[in-house]
Design a protein around this motif. Structure first.
Motif, PDB file in Angstrom:
ATOM      1  N   TYR A  40      -5.570  -1.155  10.151  1.00 17.82           N
ATOM      2  CA  TYR A  40      -4.726  -0.600   9.090  1.00 17.82           C
ATOM      3  C   TYR A  40      -5.272  -0.946   7.712  1.00 17.82           C
ATOM      4  O   TYR A  40      -5.223  -0.132   6.796  1.00 17.82           O
ATOM      5  CB  TYR A  40      -3.286  -1.099   9.199  1.00 17.82           C
ATOM      6  N   ASP A  43      -8.324   1.271   6.804  1.00 12.51           N
ATOM      7  CA  ASP A  43      -8.069   2.696   6.575  1.00 12.51           C
ATOM      8  C   ASP A  43      -8.190   3.027   5.090  1.00 12.51           C
ATOM      9  O   ASP A  43      -8.014   2.168   4.232  1.00 12.51           O
ATOM     10  CB  ASP A  43      -6.652   3.053   7.046  1.00 12.51           C
ATOM     11  N   LYS A  45      -6.174   5.043   3.564  1.00 11.40           N
ATOM     12  CA  LYS A  45      -4.804   5.109   3.058  1.00 11.40           C
ATOM     13  C   LYS A  45      -4.004   3.949   3.651  1.00 11.40           C
ATOM     14  O   LYS A  45      -3.825   3.864   4.862  1.00 11.40           O
ATOM     15  CB  LYS A  45      -4.203   6.448   3.492  1.00 11.40           C
ATOM     16  N   LEU A  46      -3.547   3.039   2.801  1.00  9.97           N
ATOM     17  CA  LEU A  46      -2.760   1.913   3.284  1.00  9.97           C
ATOM     18  C   LEU A  46      -1.334   2.364   3.575  1.00  9.97           C
ATOM     19  O   LEU A  46      -0.677   2.960   2.726  1.00  9.97           O
ATOM     20  CB  LEU A  46      -2.725   0.787   2.253  1.00  9.97           C
ATOM     21  N   ARG A  47      -0.877   2.079   4.777  1.00 12.61           N
ATOM     22  CA  ARG A  47       0.499   2.403   5.165  1.00 12.61           C
ATOM     23  C   ARG A  47       1.276   1.094   5.210  1.00 12.61           C
ATOM     24  O   ARG A  47       1.238   0.360   6.200  1.00 12.61           O
ATOM     25  CB  ARG A  47       0.500   3.101   6.502  1.00 12.61           C
ATOM     26  N   ILE A  48       1.972   0.835   4.136  1.00 10.53           N
ATOM     27  CA  ILE A  48       2.658  -0.440   3.957  1.00 10.53           C
ATOM     28  C   ILE A  48       3.715  -0.671   5.043  1.00 10.53           C
ATOM     29  O   ILE A  48       3.848  -1.783   5.553  1.00 10.53           O
ATOM     30  CB  ILE A  48       3.295  -0.520   2.549  1.00 10.53           C
ATOM     31  N   VAL A  49       4.451   0.368   5.405  1.00 11.31           N
ATOM     32  CA  VAL A  49       5.513   0.201   6.406  1.00 11.31           C
ATOM     33  C   VAL A  49       4.916  -0.219   7.746  1.00 11.31           C
ATOM     34  O   VAL A  49       5.440  -1.119   8.419  1.00 11.31           O
ATOM     35  CB  VAL A  49       6.327   1.509   6.546  1.00 11.31           C
ATOM     36  N   ARG A  50       3.812   0.389   8.147  1.00 10.13           N
ATOM     37  CA  ARG A  50       3.176   0.009   9.416  1.00 10.13           C
ATOM     38  C   ARG A  50       2.596  -1.395   9.349  1.00 10.13           C
ATOM     39  O   ARG A  50       2.643  -2.132  10.332  1.00 10.13           O
ATOM     40  CB  ARG A  50       2.074   1.010   9.779  1.00 10.13           C
ATOM     41  N   THR A  53       5.545  -3.768   9.631  1.00 12.27           N
ATOM     42  CA  THR A  53       6.038  -3.748  11.007  1.00 12.27           C
ATOM     43  C   THR A  53       5.102  -4.517  11.928  1.00 12.27           C
ATOM     44  O   THR A  53       5.548  -5.301  12.777  1.00 12.27           O
ATOM     45  CB  THR A  53       6.176  -2.301  11.505  1.00 12.27           C
ATOM     46  N   ARG A  54       3.806  -4.308  11.749  1.00 14.35           N
ATOM     47  CA  ARG A  54       2.829  -5.013  12.585  1.00 14.35           C
ATOM     48  C   ARG A  54       2.892  -6.524  12.344  1.00 14.35           C
ATOM     49  O   ARG A  54       2.792  -7.312  13.281  1.00 14.35           O
ATOM     50  CB  ARG A  54       1.438  -4.464  12.276  1.00 14.35           C
TER      51      ARG A  54
END
Length: 89
Positions: A40, A43, A45-50, A53-54
Motif C-alpha cells: 500500500y 502504490d 495512490k495512497l489509500r489512507i483508509v486501507r 484498516t491494515r
C-alpha cells in the motif's frame, strides 16, 4: 482447589502441538498483513483508509499472538515447576 476445578471446567484443553501450530499460523497472517501494508505504501495512490484498516488488523492479530505466546510460556513454566517438584521427591 475449588477455584482450579472451576477454571478447568470453563476452559478448553488442546494439545500443545495444536496451540503451537495455531501460533505459527497467526504469525504467518501477521507477516502477510505487513507485506500488504508495504505494498500500500509503494502504490502511486495512497489509500489512507486501507492503510489504517491494515494497521488495526496487524495490531489485533499481534495481540492474539501475544496472548497465545503468553499462555504457552506460563504453561511451560508451570510444567517445569511441577517436574522439578517431582524430581525433588
Amino acid at each position: 482447589m475449588e477455584k482450579e476445578n472451576n477454571k478447568s471446567q470453563s476452559s478448553i484443553l488442546l494439545p500443545r502441538g495444536i496451540v503451537i501450530l495455531f501460533a505459527v499460523a497467526v504469525l504467518c497472517v501477521i507477516i502477510d498483513l505487513i507485506g500488504g501494508l508495504i505494498e500500500y505504501f509503494q502504490d502511486d495512490k495512497l489509500r489512507i483508509v486501507r492503510i489504517i484498516t491494515r494497521c488495526f488488523n496487524i495490531l489485533g492479530w499481534g495481540l492474539v499472538e501475544w496472548y497465545i505466546m503468553d499462555k504457552l510460556w506460563k504453561t511451560r513454566k508451570r510444567g517445569k515447576h511441577t517436574s522439578q517438584s517431582k524430581q525433588e521427591e
